[in-house]
Structure formats: C-alpha cells, structure tokens
Design an enzyme around this catalytic site. Structure first.
Site, PDB file in Angstrom:
ATOM      1  N   LYS A 271       0.826  -1.205   0.000  1.00 36.41           N
ATOM      2  CA  LYS A 271       0.000   0.000   0.000  1.00 36.41           C
ATOM      3  C   LYS A 271       0.870   1.269   0.000  1.00 36.41           C
ATOM      4  CE  LYS A 271      -3.838  -2.263   2.400  1.00 36.41           C
ATOM      5  NZ  LYS A 271      -4.864  -2.121   3.468  1.00 36.41           N
TER       6      LYS A 271
ATOM      7  N   TYR B 250     -12.285  -1.714  -3.574  1.00 34.23           N
ATOM      8  CA  TYR B 250     -12.822  -1.989  -2.237  1.00 34.23           C
ATOM      9  C   TYR B 250     -14.355  -1.903  -2.197  1.00 34.23           C
ATOM     10  CZ  TYR B 250      -8.262  -2.128   0.144  1.00 34.23           C
ATOM     11  OH  TYR B 250      -7.014  -2.488   0.592  1.00 34.23           O
TER      12      TYR B 250
ATOM     13  N   ASN C 264      -1.930  -0.142   6.936  1.00 35.61           N
ATOM     14  CA  ASN C 264      -1.403  -1.419   7.423  1.00 35.61           C
ATOM     15  C   ASN C 264      -0.510  -2.132   6.394  1.00 35.61           C
ATOM     16  OD1 ASN C 264      -3.410  -2.194   5.693  1.00 35.61           O
ATOM     17  ND2 ASN C 264      -4.528  -3.479   7.152  1.00 35.61           N
TER      18      ASN C 264
ATOM     19  N   HIS D  17      -2.086  -5.491   1.553  1.00 35.64           N
ATOM     20  CA  HIS D  17      -3.396  -6.124   1.380  1.00 35.64           C
ATOM     21  C   HIS D  17      -3.161  -7.519   0.816  1.00 35.64           C
ATOM     22  CE1 HIS D  17      -7.493  -6.935   0.055  1.00 35.64           C
ATOM     23  NE2 HIS D  17      -6.928  -7.401  -1.054  1.00 35.64           N
TER      24      HIS D  17
ATOM     25  N   GLU E  60      -9.884  -9.877  -7.600  1.00 33.11           N
ATOM     26  CA  GLU E  60      -8.833  -8.865  -7.383  1.00 33.11           C
ATOM     27  C   GLU E  60      -7.709  -8.986  -8.418  1.00 33.11           C
ATOM     28  OE1 GLU E  60      -9.621  -8.393  -2.575  1.00 33.11           O
ATOM     29  OE2 GLU E  60      -7.708  -9.234  -3.256  1.00 33.11           O
TER      30      GLU E  60
HETATM   31  P1  CMP Z   1      -7.205  -4.745   3.753  1.00 32.73           P
HETATM   32  O1  CMP Z   1      -6.656  -6.066   4.066  1.00 32.73           O
HETATM   33  O2  CMP Z   1      -6.694  -4.021   2.550  1.00 32.73           O
HETATM   34  O3  CMP Z   1      -8.799  -4.852   3.626  1.00 32.73           O
HETATM   35  C1  CMP Z   1      -9.658  -3.776   3.848  1.00 32.73           C
HETATM   36  C2  CMP Z   1      -8.950  -2.598   4.446  1.00 32.73           C
HETATM   37  O4  CMP Z   1      -9.774  -1.694   5.114  1.00 32.73           O
HETATM   38  C3  CMP Z   1      -7.995  -3.081   5.548  1.00 32.73           C
HETATM   39  O5  CMP Z   1      -6.933  -3.790   5.006  1.00 32.73           O
HETATM   40  C4  CMP Z   1      -7.660  -1.770   6.210  1.00 32.73           C
HETATM   41  O6  CMP Z   1      -6.712  -1.008   5.466  1.00 32.73           O
HETATM   42  C5  CMP Z   1      -9.022  -1.085   6.148  1.00 32.73           C
HETATM   43  N1  CMP Z   1      -9.785  -1.267   7.411  1.00 32.73           N
HETATM   44  C6  CMP Z   1     -10.334  -2.388   7.869  1.00 32.73           C
HETATM   45  N2  CMP Z   1     -10.969  -2.172   9.038  1.00 32.73           N
HETATM   46  C7  CMP Z   1     -10.804  -0.868   9.308  1.00 32.73           C
HETATM   47  C8  CMP Z   1     -11.207  -0.022  10.356  1.00 32.73           C
HETATM   48  N3  CMP Z   1     -11.935  -0.485  11.378  1.00 32.73           N
HETATM   49  N4  CMP Z   1     -10.861   1.275  10.309  1.00 32.73           N
HETATM   50  C9  CMP Z   1     -10.148   1.761   9.256  1.00 32.73           C
HETATM   51  N5  CMP Z   1      -9.717   0.991   8.219  1.00 32.73           N
HETATM   52  C10 CMP Z   1     -10.045  -0.294   8.245  1.00 32.73           C
END
Ligand code: CMP
Length: 138
Positions: free
Chosen positions: A9, A49, A112, A115, A126
């Site tokens: 990311k 998303y 984070n 993904h 995806e």
């Molecule tokens: P990802 O694995 O890319 O899948 C969905 C994404 O949404 C997740 O990682 C985070 O980046 C984001 N995400 C999921 N839960 C939350 C949350 N509670 N608050 C903010 N971002 C979130």
C-alpha cells in the site's frame, strides 16, 4: 497451486518497504507471477474496495489507497492465500502476531502496509481487477 493478489500500500511504498515485503514473500516460498507499480485514482480505489462500500472507514480507506503509488503483485504457490495472510498478520497491527509484516511496520488498522486476498473468489476478482492474462507469468 493457488494465486493471490497482494498490494504493498502507499504507506509501505513511502516507508521504503517494497524490497523488505517482497523478500519476505520469496523467503517464504511464494513466487511473484506478476507485478507493477500503479497510482490508483479515488474511483479505482473505490472499485477495488467495493465490498466495503457503506462501512464507516470506506471514504478514508479509498482516500488513503489513492494517496500515492502502490505495488500490486500476484503471488503463486501452494496455499498462497492463507500463507500470504499469515505473513501479513491481522488487519489491525495491535492484534498481529510477532514476526508478521503488519506487526513490524503498520501504523494502524487503515495504514497497514499490505493487502492480501482473503478467499479464492476474492483472489480471482482482485487479480482480474489489475492484471490481464498476458501480464501473468506462471
Ligand atoms: P485490507 O486487508 O486491505 O482490507 C480492507 C482494508 O480496510 C484493511 O486492510 C484496512 O486497510 C481497512 N480497514 C479495515 N478495518 C478498518 C477499520 N476499522 N478502520 C479503518 N480501516 C479499516
């Protein structure tokens, strides 16, 4: 043999973690079958998303994912989906196991670093979102 989609990311790219993350995949035996760097528009991030549309974090997540370049990859190997998820760790770095990518590098639940697809059906969607057949090297 299974394929999964991985994204490094914008926070991972900004922190200079492309090599570190891909190195972890390769050391774990996952093969890179396709890879490119892209900068998603807000609309493209919203499409990717779409399953999260309506959730409170959707707007902020799609702003973040369109804030800078990402590296998108297809990883290939036995149980690639679950093995990639083990390497990443839990979505929220607070809950992620020691030694995982998110535990080591993620700032918070949204930013984070990586993904990874969560099931064969999502992996197929995806992968098709970013790559055509000619871009995939098995
Ligand atoms: P990802 O694995 O890319 O899948 C969905 C994404 O949404 C997740 O990682 C985070 O980046 C984001 N995400 C999921 N839960 C939350 C949350 N509670 N608050 C903010 N971002 C979130």
């Amino acid at each position: 043999m299974e394929r999964t989609l991985s994204i490094i990311k914008p926070d991972g790219v900004k922190k200079g973690l492309i090599g570190e993350v891909i190195g972890r995949f390769e050391k774990a035996g996952l093969k890179v079958a396709a890879m490119k760097m892209i900068h998603m528009s807000k609309k493209e991030a919203e499409g990717f998303y779409a399953v999260h549309r309506g959730k409170p974090f959707y707007g902020s997540l799609t702003d973040f994912m369109s804030s800078g370049p990402c590296v998108v990859l297809i990883l290939e190997g036995e149980k690639a989906i679950s093995r990639n998820r083990e390497l990443m760790g839990a979505t929220n770095p607070k809950d992620a196991a020691p030694g995982t990518i998110r535990k080591a590098f993620a700032a918070n639940v949204e930013q984070n670093i990586v993904h990874g697809s969560d099931a064969p059906e999502t992996a197929a969607y995806e992968i098709g979102y970013f790559f055509n057949a000619l871009e995939i090297c098995s």
